[in-house]
Design an enzyme around this catalytic site. Structure first.
Site, PDB file in Angstrom:
ATOM      1  CB  CYS A  39      69.361  12.901 -28.455  1.00 21.26           C
ATOM      2  SG  CYS A  39      69.066  14.516 -27.723  1.00 21.26           S
TER       3      CYS A  39
ATOM      4  CB  CYS B 162      -3.831  -9.833 -19.983  1.00 22.33           C
ATOM      5  SG  CYS B 162      -3.960  -8.039 -19.905  1.00 22.33           S
TER       6      CYS B 162
END
Length: 402
Positions: free
Chosen positions: A390, A22
């Protein structure tokens, strides 16, 4: 901000169909398991007529081998619930030695059956069936009757059967389990997430099985990551104590957390550029450092960070996001410009790009590891005719030489 595509992820969502009598009770049990996304009652493994509850329970089909079985389609996150754990729970939850019945429920519709969707499920089902058979024999049970087949078609049961026990609290579906259980495995050490409850962290959701996108992400994106925000790998069941909102069924999933709570998450493979943009927003937020790193901005000369970095001890300046070494203090010099200046970068640490912005022709410098903007290089402007790199101090971190 670009996001990963979901076709670049391993979707760890799998489906298997299980019959054990089931379907009302099993549906509820599977839904209660951590890692199950959905459990749906239905019919499968039959042929020759329309799959409806009225048809399968008719007396003429009670012993019909072509009858459909009552089954449950289980959709699960394989990152949280392994196929092995699910099938072990399946065998332990009913009596698989009964043929075409479970207790007083008699008929082919109640047969024990596993309908697999992939080879891994098939191999696991047959292996566990053999293991469970030996355990049952020791307790005096007969042969397992469970059939193991590929799933051909699943038919959802009528709506009134879905979540039946929740809709009918006075209904029942009896427990026909044998009480025989698989040997309990030793629990793996719990992952301690205490350290992730404070500060910012990167969590990468990994897969226990092979995930090509996870391996690609590790190899191509974070293999050299040394950033200050810790990166952690976790499986979906190792997130205890963390407040995670993202779904855990796709790998890789990259989750950014702060003080144990998810800030944002991304499912699927991230390329390197996307990863560092996401990380930049997470670490830097709306700041000058973010604008410089990703919008190619420039800090003011003689800024606060420059003043901090111009006279550091011996060491390395590293990428603020990836942690990769970029410049050595031994190559630093005072250019008088108000920006950090270096004669050379660390070998293979930067990339060069032509920059035509602001009506000038310059050479932009980016970090090779993260792609963030660092500054520019000017030819022959350094000591003794060297170049002058830089560089914006704001996008660097400093590490003293050990």
């Amino acid at each position: 901000m670009p996001k990963p595509q979901m076709d670049n992820a391993s979707v760890n969502v799998e489906t298997i169909v299980l019959g054990s009598g089931c379907f009302w009770g099993p549906e509820k049990r599977y839904e209660a398991m951590v890692g199950v996304i959905d459990a749906e009652s239905g019919y499968a493994d039959g042929k020759g007529f329309k799959a409806t509850y009225k048809n399968i329970i008719s007396s003429q089909r009670r012993f019909d081998d072509n009858n459909y079985a009552e089954v449950v389609k289980v959709t699960y996150n394989a990152n949280l619930l392994s196929t092995e754990r699910l099938i072990k729970a399946y065998f332990e939850s009913h009596d698989p030695t009964q043929k075409n019945r479970q207790g007083n429920d008699v008929g082919t519709q109640y047969r024990s059956v596993i309908l697999y969707s992939n080879d891994e499920q098939k191999e696991t089902a047959f292996r566990l069936k053999s293991e469970y058979q030996l355990l049952l024999q020791k307790k005096g049970y007969s042969d397992i009757q469970t059939k193991i087949k590929p799933l051909k078609k699943f038919y959802p049961a009528e709506e009134y059967h879905q979540n039946y026990l929740a809709k009918n609290p006075n209904g029942y579906c009896p427990d026909h389990s044998t009480g025989v259980t698989f040997n309990k495995t030793v629990d793996k050490p719990t992952i301690d997430n205490q350290a992730l409850l404070k500060g910012k962290h990167i969590v990468v959701l990994d897969s226990r099985s092979y995930c090509p996108y996870c391996e690609k992400f590790k190899k191509n994106v974070v293999n050299d990551y040394e950033g200050s925000i810790p990166l952690h790998y976790r499986y979906a069941d190792q997130l205890k104590g963390l407040e995670i909102m993202s779904a855990t069924w796709a790998t890789p999933t990259i989750i950014l957390i702060e003080n144990g709570k998810e800030v944002t998450g991304f499912q699927g493979y991230m390329d390197r550029e996307t990863f560092y943009k996401v990380l930049g927003a997470f670490k830097l937020g709306d700041s000058e450092a973010y604008d410089i790193a990703f919008q190619k901005g420039t800090e003011r000369p003689f800024c606060k960070q420059y003043d901090i970095f111009k006279n550091t001890p011996d060491g390395m300046f590293v990428d603020k996001l990836s942690g990769a070494p970029l410049f050595d203090t031994r190559d630093r010099f005072n250019s008088g410009t108000g920006w950090l200046s270096f004669k050379y970068p660390v070998k293979d640490s930067v990339t060069y790009h032509r920059d035509l912005s602001h009506g000038m022709v310059r050479t932009e410098i980016r970090s090779k590891s993260s792609g963030i903007h660092l500054g520019h290089v000017f030819k022959n402007e350094g000591p003794n005719g060297t170049d002058r790199y830089c560089i914006n101090a704001t996008v660097l971190d400093f590490k003293a030489r050990g």
